[in-house]
Each structure stands twice: as C-alpha cells, then as structure tokens.
Design an enzyme around this catalytic site. Sequence first.
Site, mmCIF file in Angstrom:
data_model
loop_
_atom_site.group_PDB
_atom_site.id
_atom_site.type_symbol
_atom_site.label_atom_id
_atom_site.label_comp_id
_atom_site.label_asym_id
_atom_site.label_seq_id
_atom_site.Cartn_x
_atom_site.Cartn_y
_atom_site.Cartn_z
ATOM 1 N N PRO A 1 -38.541 9.179 -5.867
ATOM 2 C CA PRO A 1 -39.660 9.923 -4.862
ATOM 3 C C PRO A 1 -39.283 9.238 -3.609
ATOM 4 C CG PRO A 1 -41.155 8.456 -6.235
ATOM 5 C CD PRO A 1 -39.450 8.583 -6.864
ATOM 6 N N ASN A 2 -39.494 10.203 -2.671
ATOM 7 C CA ASN A 2 -39.274 10.042 -0.991
ATOM 8 C C ASN A 2 -37.919 9.788 -0.553
ATOM 9 O OD1 ASN A 2 -42.215 10.365 -0.493
ATOM 10 N ND2 ASN A 2 -42.439 8.491 -1.663
ATOM 11 N N ARG B 1 -36.926 8.119 7.123
ATOM 12 C CA ARG B 1 -37.863 7.446 6.375
ATOM 13 C C ARG B 1 -37.760 6.003 6.915
ATOM 14 N NH1 ARG B 1 -38.369 6.135 0.474
ATOM 15 N NH2 ARG B 1 -40.350 4.822 0.293
ATOM 16 N N TYR C 1 -34.933 1.413 5.269
ATOM 17 C CA TYR C 1 -34.051 2.328 4.534
ATOM 18 C C TYR C 1 -32.641 2.663 5.174
ATOM 19 C CZ TYR C 1 -38.131 1.879 1.659
ATOM 20 O OH TYR C 1 -39.380 1.338 0.843
ATOM 21 N N ASN D 1 -32.095 4.788 -8.440
ATOM 22 C CA ASN D 1 -32.885 3.942 -7.426
ATOM 23 C C ASN D 1 -34.293 4.904 -8.020
ATOM 24 O OD1 ASN D 1 -34.705 3.241 -5.434
ATOM 25 N ND2 ASN D 1 -33.026 3.631 -4.051
ATOM 26 N N ALA E 1 -40.279 4.122 -5.726
ATOM 27 C CA ALA E 1 -41.767 3.540 -6.129
ATOM 28 C C ALA E 1 -41.949 3.442 -7.599
ATOM 29 C CB ALA E 1 -42.884 4.261 -5.496
ATOM 30 N N GLU F 1 -29.714 -0.580 -11.842
ATOM 31 C CA GLU F 1 -30.785 -0.342 -10.672
ATOM 32 C C GLU F 1 -30.340 -0.662 -9.455
ATOM 33 O OE1 GLU F 1 -34.542 -1.967 -11.897
ATOM 34 O OE2 GLU F 1 -34.989 -2.659 -9.919
ATOM 35 N N HIS G 1 -31.477 -0.775 -4.875
ATOM 36 C CA HIS G 1 -32.628 -0.467 -4.051
ATOM 37 C C HIS G 1 -31.706 -0.826 -2.610
ATOM 38 C CE1 HIS G 1 -35.791 -0.458 -6.859
ATOM 39 N NE2 HIS G 1 -35.045 -1.642 -7.401
ATOM 40 N N ARG H 1 -40.080 -8.445 0.310
ATOM 41 C CA ARG H 1 -41.256 -7.204 0.874
ATOM 42 C C ARG H 1 -42.436 -7.479 0.110
ATOM 43 N NH1 ARG H 1 -38.783 -1.549 0.678
ATOM 44 N NH2 ARG H 1 -40.812 -1.146 2.078
HETATM 45 C C1 DQA Z 1 -36.759 1.058 -2.872
HETATM 46 C C2 DQA Z 1 -37.860 0.232 -2.773
HETATM 47 C C3 DQA Z 1 -39.319 0.583 -3.380
HETATM 48 O O1 DQA Z 1 -39.986 -0.590 -3.388
HETATM 49 C C4 DQA Z 1 -39.546 1.868 -2.754
HETATM 50 O O2 DQA Z 1 -40.911 2.308 -3.152
HETATM 51 C C5 DQA Z 1 -38.640 2.724 -2.249
HETATM 52 C C6 DQA Z 1 -37.364 2.635 -2.087
HETATM 53 C C7 DQA Z 1 -35.559 0.773 -2.088
HETATM 54 O O3 DQA Z 1 -34.531 1.467 -2.189
HETATM 55 O O4 DQA Z 1 -35.334 -0.138 -1.400
HETATM 56 O O5 DQA Z 1 -39.191 3.938 -2.238
HETATM 57 O O6 DQA Z 1 -36.393 1.568 -4.121
#
Ligand code: DQA
Length: 156
Positions: free
Chosen positions: A12-13, A20, A25, A77, A80, A101, A103, A110
Amino acid sequence: MKSLRILVLHGPNLNMLGSREPGHYGKQTLAEITEQLIALGDALGVEIISFQSNHEGELVDRIQQAASEHIDGIIINPAAYTHTSIALRDALLATAIAFIEVHLSNIHSREEFRHRSLLADAATGVVAGFGATSYMLALRGLAESLQQKSKSETGV
Ligand code: DQA
C-alpha cells in the site's frame, strides 16, 4: 543458463512514490523503478512481473497465483503490511517460493513500530535503506541465489 521469472510485489501507498514523503522514499516513481528493474532483469536473464496493490487480500491472491504460474522467486516490499500482516506471511510460506523483503527506507532507524517485520525471518534476504537501489540489490541477490540453486540441482 536457465532464464528466471521473478514477481515484484509492492504494498500500500507505493503507487504514490515520487510525491510521497520524498525524504524517506526518494523522488522516483513506481513506474521508473519498474523500468529500471526490467532493464536490470534483461541484463541478468530475468523476466520481471510487477504488481502493486493497496489491498492485503489482493496481495495474498497474487502470491497464491504465483504458485501456479512458474514464478522462481518473489521480491516484496510489503510497505505497512510488513509490520502487521500474518496473512502475507502465511501466503508466502504456503507457496514456498523464495522471497526477498525490500524497503526503500531503513526501517530500523525509524519509529519503533517499523522495527518489527512479520516476514523477515522467513525471507532469503532483506534489503533496506538504499532507496530505489534496494530493489536492484534484491534482484541481483535473488537472481544469483536462484541461479546457484539451479546449478547445484541440475549441474547447469
Ligand atoms: C516501507 C517502510 C514501511 O514501514 C512503510 O510503511 C512503507 C514503505 C519502505 O519501503 O521503506 O510504506 O516499506
């Protein structure tokens, strides 16, 4: 060398990358990252299939589907859902496809709630903190590990 198919999943997002929270990011859009992954995949002999969803169930469905369409590995990825989703963990374990995985940000530097991943211990590897480059490092690492595995199983 056998060519590989790798599914890249975005949670998501991540469709909002580019605008964003660029401090966390970066400024690259998801489309630009996907283009770079496809170009690197071409160089490494890997076909890239990309999918983004804001919905947990759709991501679960896509992982389940991967089991029946000859996917060699998954780069995910989970965004959240990293910190909350037993359903994504279960789907990945159920298909037993090797996954990395990823990020963009360093989740360990963080907020405390981002430090815990429900997937990481089941992953072949985890890459975090390199912005869009995290995906490229994951692709190189996963391709190499799958190619080594296929060599040791088949001798080619
Ligand atoms: C994320 C880190 C997560 O905590 C966050 O909710 C994201 C992006 C990252 O790519 O740094 O949406 O996965």
